[in-house]
Design an enzyme around this catalytic site. Structure first.
Site: not given
Length: 289
Positions: A41, A164
Site C-alpha cells: 500500500s 490492498d
C-alpha cells in the site's frame, strides 16, 4: 552505501506513510541503498520513490498535495467508487503533476516487490513492477496494493482482481525471509506496543464483499496475522537480526488531510533516522561480521 544481502520492508497505513517518507528521504540523502525492498500500500508507493531515487517526492505527495480536493473525499467515492482519487493518484500525479521517473525505477539497482491481495482466492501476490514495460500496468500494480476494501474498487491485472496487500500481509517480513534475506530493516507506521483488534463491522464485510468470501475471511482474521507478525518482529529485533524504525506516537489516521500534522509526522521520521544513524551504523557493522 550499497547494502547487499539486506532487505528493506515497508508497512502501509495510508497517510501514516508520511512517517516512512521521512525515513526514505534520510536514506536517499545519505546514499544508503538496499538491493531488495518490499512494500504494501503506502509502503509500496514509498518504496517506488526510494527505488527510483526521487528524494522529496514522497514528502510532496503526503504533505504538499494532500489538500487537493482530488486526493480524497466523498466526491471521489461517488464519482469513482473510491474514497481516494485513484485516477488523480495513479495517473494524473505520476504522469503530469509530479512525474515519476519510470526509467530510473526500471533500471535501479534496487529490486522492489509490491504486495496485493487477489480477491477471489484471498491469496497474496507479490508483483515485481520493474519487470513490466507497460507503464499502465506498473501504475495498476501500485493502485491495486493501495485499494482499500469497502472504499475502493478492485483493480484488474492480468484477468484477476486485486485489493490492498495489507489485507493478507501488512508487514511482508516473512516474504523477505522466504526470498533469502536474514538481515532486514523494517519501517513500521504504528508505535511500539500497538496491537490490532478484530474488525467490528463484520456485517459490512459480509454484505458488500459477499462476492469474495475468501477475502472476507482474510479481513476477519487480519488482526491475528498482523499481531503474529509483530511478535516475529519483536523476537528478531531482540535477537539483533533486524533493525526497526517506528514512530513514537501516531496522532493521525490513514485518511488524514491535516497537512500540518502530516508535515510533523514526516519530519519525525526523518529526525528519527538521523538520531538513530549511529545505532543503525553499528547494527550494519555487526551483521557484516
Amino acid at each position: 552505501m550499497k547494502l547487499e544481502d539486506c532487505a528493506l520492508v515497508l508497512e502501509g497505513g495510508g497517510m501514516r506513510g508520511s512517517f516512512t517518507a521521512g525515513i526514505i528521504d534520510y536514506l536517499l540523502e545519505n546514499n544508503i541503498y538496499f538491493d531488495y525492498t518490499i512494500g504494501v500500500s503506502a509502503g509500496a508507493n514509498n518504496g517506488a520513490n526510494y527505488t527510483s531515487r526521487q528524494r522529496q517526492r514522497n514528502k510532496k505527495i503526503f504533505t504538499d498535495l494532500v489538500e487537493d480536493k482530488r486526493y480524497m473525499g466523498i466526491k471521489n467515492l461517488i464519482k469513482e467508487g473510491s474514497y481516494f482519487g485513484m485516477d488523480f493518484l495513479f495517473h494524473r500525479l505520476p504522469h503530469e503533476i509530479l512525474p515519476f521517473a519510470y526509467n530510473s525505477f526500471k533500471n535501479s539497482s534496487t529490486t522492489l516487490k509490491v504486495a496485493a491481495t487477489e480477491c477471489s482466492s484471498g491469496e497474496i501476490r507479490y508483483f515485481e513492477p520493474q519487470k513490466y514495460d507497460e507503464l499502465n500496468k506498473i501504475d495498476k500494480i501500485f493502485k491495486a496494493s493501495s485499494s482499500l476494501p469497502l472504499v475502493s474498487n478492485p483493480v484488474e491485472i492480468e484477468g484477476a482482481c486485486y485489493l490492498d496487500g495489507g489485507i493478507k500481509d501488512s508487514i511482508p517480513i516473512k516474504k523477505a525471509l522466504a526470498d533469502g534475506y536474514q538481515k532486514i530493516v523494517v519501517v513500521l507506521t504504528r508505535e511500539k506496543g500497538y496491537r490490532k483488534t478484530p474488525v467490528k463491522a463484520k456485517f459490512l464485510l459480509d454484505f458488500f464483499l459477499r462476492k469474495y468470501p475468501n477475502l472476507v475471511q482474510d479481513l476477519k482474521e487480519r488482526y491475528k496475522v498482523y499481531n503474529q507478525t509483530l511478535n516475529l518482529i519483536k523476537k528478531k529485533e531482540k535477537a539483533g537480526e533486524i533493525f526497526v524504525f517506528r514512530p513514537e506516537e501516531i496522532k493521525i489516521d490513514r485518511f488524514s488531510r491535516d497537512a500540518e500534522e502530516l508535515e510533523k509526522l514526516y519530519q519525525s521520521g526523518y529526525n528519527l533516522a538521523q538520531n538513530e544513524s549511529l545505532k543503525f551504523e553499528n547494527w550494519l557493522k555487526k551483521i557484516k561480521e
